[in-house]
Design a protein around this motif. Structure first.
Motif, PDB file in Angstrom:
ATOM      1  N   SER A 151       0.793  -1.228   0.000  1.00  0.00           N
ATOM      2  CA  SER A 151       0.000   0.000   0.000  1.00  0.00           C
ATOM      3  C   SER A 151       0.829   1.283   0.000  1.00  0.00           C
ATOM      4  O   SER A 151       0.281   2.373  -0.200  1.00  0.00           O
ATOM      5  N   SER A 182     -11.087   1.304  -6.424  1.00  0.00           N
ATOM      6  CA  SER A 182     -11.366   1.032  -5.019  1.00  0.00           C
ATOM      7  C   SER A 182     -11.045  -0.420  -4.641  1.00  0.00           C
ATOM      8  O   SER A 182     -10.733  -0.702  -3.493  1.00  0.00           O
ATOM      9  N   MET A 183     -11.127  -1.328  -5.611  1.00  0.00           N
ATOM     10  CA  MET A 183     -10.870  -2.734  -5.315  1.00  0.00           C
ATOM     11  C   MET A 183      -9.545  -3.206  -5.910  1.00  0.00           C
ATOM     12  O   MET A 183      -9.272  -4.396  -5.924  1.00  0.00           O
ATOM     13  N   LEU A 228      -5.743  -4.013  -5.903  1.00  0.00           N
ATOM     14  CA  LEU A 228      -4.971  -4.520  -4.777  1.00  0.00           C
ATOM     15  C   LEU A 228      -3.484  -4.535  -5.073  1.00  0.00           C
ATOM     16  O   LEU A 228      -3.042  -4.108  -6.143  1.00  0.00           O
ATOM     17  N   ASP A 251      -1.383  -8.457  -1.202  1.00  0.00           N
ATOM     18  CA  ASP A 251      -2.707  -9.079  -1.094  1.00  0.00           C
ATOM     19  C   ASP A 251      -2.741 -10.416  -1.831  1.00  0.00           C
ATOM     20  O   ASP A 251      -3.310 -11.400  -1.338  1.00  0.00           O
ATOM     21  N   GLN A 264     -10.875  -7.563   4.628  1.00  0.00           N
ATOM     22  CA  GLN A 264     -10.922  -6.549   3.570  1.00  0.00           C
ATOM     23  C   GLN A 264      -9.977  -6.917   2.418  1.00  0.00           C
ATOM     24  O   GLN A 264     -10.318  -6.754   1.237  1.00  0.00           O
ATOM     25  N   GLN A 265      -8.795  -7.425   2.757  1.00  0.00           N
ATOM     26  CA  GLN A 265      -7.869  -7.878   1.725  1.00  0.00           C
ATOM     27  C   GLN A 265      -8.468  -9.010   0.897  1.00  0.00           C
ATOM     28  O   GLN A 265      -8.364  -9.018  -0.325  1.00  0.00           O
ATOM     29  N   ARG A 309     -11.598  -9.618   0.402  1.00  0.00           N
ATOM     30  CA  ARG A 309     -12.668  -9.079  -0.453  1.00  0.00           C
ATOM     31  C   ARG A 309     -12.087  -8.425  -1.694  1.00  0.00           C
ATOM     32  O   ARG A 309     -12.627  -8.572  -2.799  1.00  0.00           O
ATOM     33  N   ARG A 310     -10.982  -7.692  -1.528  1.00  0.00           N
ATOM     34  CA  ARG A 310     -10.313  -7.064  -2.679  1.00  0.00           C
ATOM     35  C   ARG A 310      -9.828  -8.133  -3.648  1.00  0.00           C
ATOM     36  O   ARG A 310      -9.984  -8.016  -4.868  1.00  0.00           O
ATOM     37  N   ALA A 356     -12.799  -9.769  -5.564  1.00  0.00           N
ATOM     38  CA  ALA A 356     -13.317  -8.905  -6.635  1.00  0.00           C
ATOM     39  C   ALA A 356     -12.347  -8.874  -7.816  1.00  0.00           C
ATOM     40  O   ALA A 356     -12.757  -8.910  -8.981  1.00  0.00           O
ATOM     41  N   PHE A 357     -11.062  -8.807  -7.520  1.00  0.00           N
ATOM     42  CA  PHE A 357     -10.044  -8.779  -8.565  1.00  0.00           C
ATOM     43  C   PHE A 357     -10.043 -10.101  -9.345  1.00  0.00           C
ATOM     44  O   PHE A 357      -9.963 -10.106 -10.576  1.00  0.00           O
TER      45      PHE A 357
END
Length: 253
Positions: free
Chosen positions: A122, A139-140, A142, A146, A186-187, A189-190, A193-194
């Motif tokens: 990050s 927003s998603m 990474l 991740d 949260q990671q 979820r990212r 989605a990716f």
């Protein structure tokens, strides 16, 4: 009467010989036409295959050229620098310069759908570019950290780097797990989605260069570039993986 009968026999024999000759020549002509037709079809098929090979080689060379460029320091520096630690003005300037460099590549949108240049963590900035006009939802997006923490990096590496690979629907989703204890929900979820965005796609994994992971997503209609429209008449083009999975086709399943 006998003379008349003899003449009739001669005429009838001549007619039968003529008819036989016509039948023989007709059969020969039909057989010859069939041979010509088969020869023409064979030539057309061979020509289409040769043209397909030429078009495929040209298209993959073009995509490979993009991939090679994107592995160089000129393009990876954006994500390998610690832009998140700098000022907003510095980050904005770097993004503008990166976009200008991408535009100079004149990437064909019929070949590539998007590219991802992902930083290590990050503290670094990611770069994402869509060539089909799709809005860039960052927003998603990474980081490599991740992907490492969820097992996706290994899954991508196993498929191979530097070559077009197909990601099946659900293939990445099923391997996602909390590899290390510090990996957050949260990671995950990212990552999920990716992964969904890559599944059902042909991609090229450039691997990690200069602490930057490069991924090129090929256009959904990429195989269409391998054939001219006129060549599709009467034929179906289908693309299969080495394991026999049909990933694209001009005809029905």
């Amino acid at each position: 009467m006998n003379g008349m009968t003899h003449r009739n026999r001669i005429v009838i024999s001549a007619l039968l010989l003529l008819l036989s000759a016509q039948i023989i020549f007709g059969i020969y002509g039909y057989a010859n036409m069939s041979n010509v037709r088969e020869s023409s079809l064979s030539f057309r098929k061979n020509y289409m295959i040769s043209q397909l090979e030429f078009n495929a080689l040209s298209a993959f060379k073009q995509v490979d050229t993009y991939a090679v460029h994107l592995k160089t320091r000129e393009f990876t520096s954006f994500s390998s620098r610690f832009l998140s630690l700098g000022t907003a003005a510095e980050a904005e300037k770097a993004l503008r310069e990166q976009n200008e460099k991408i535009n100079r590549l004149q990437i064909n949108a019929d070949l590539l759908q998007s590219i991802y240049l992902l930083g290590a963590d990050s503290k670094q900035w990611n770069y994402v570019h869509f060539f089909d006009g799709e809005a860039q939802d960052l927003s998603m997006v990474l980081w490599i950290d991740d992907l490492n923490g969820s097992g996706i990096m290994e899954a991508l590496a196993v498929k191979g780097t530097g070559i077009p690979i197909y990601i099946q629907e659900g293939e990445l989703q099923k391997v996602i797990h909390k590899k290390w204890s510090y990996v957050s929900e949260q990671q995950l979820r990212r990552v999920s989605a990716f992964a969904r965005g890559l599944e059902g796609k042909w991609i090229i994994n450039n691997g990690v260069n200069d602490y930057t992971l490069g991924l090129l997503v090929l256009s959904d209609d990429f195989p269409q570039q391998l054939l001219y429209e006129s060549e599709l008449e009467g034929y179906h083009l289908s693309i299969y993986t080495d394991s026999g999975i049909r990933t694209w086709g001009t005809g029905s399943l």
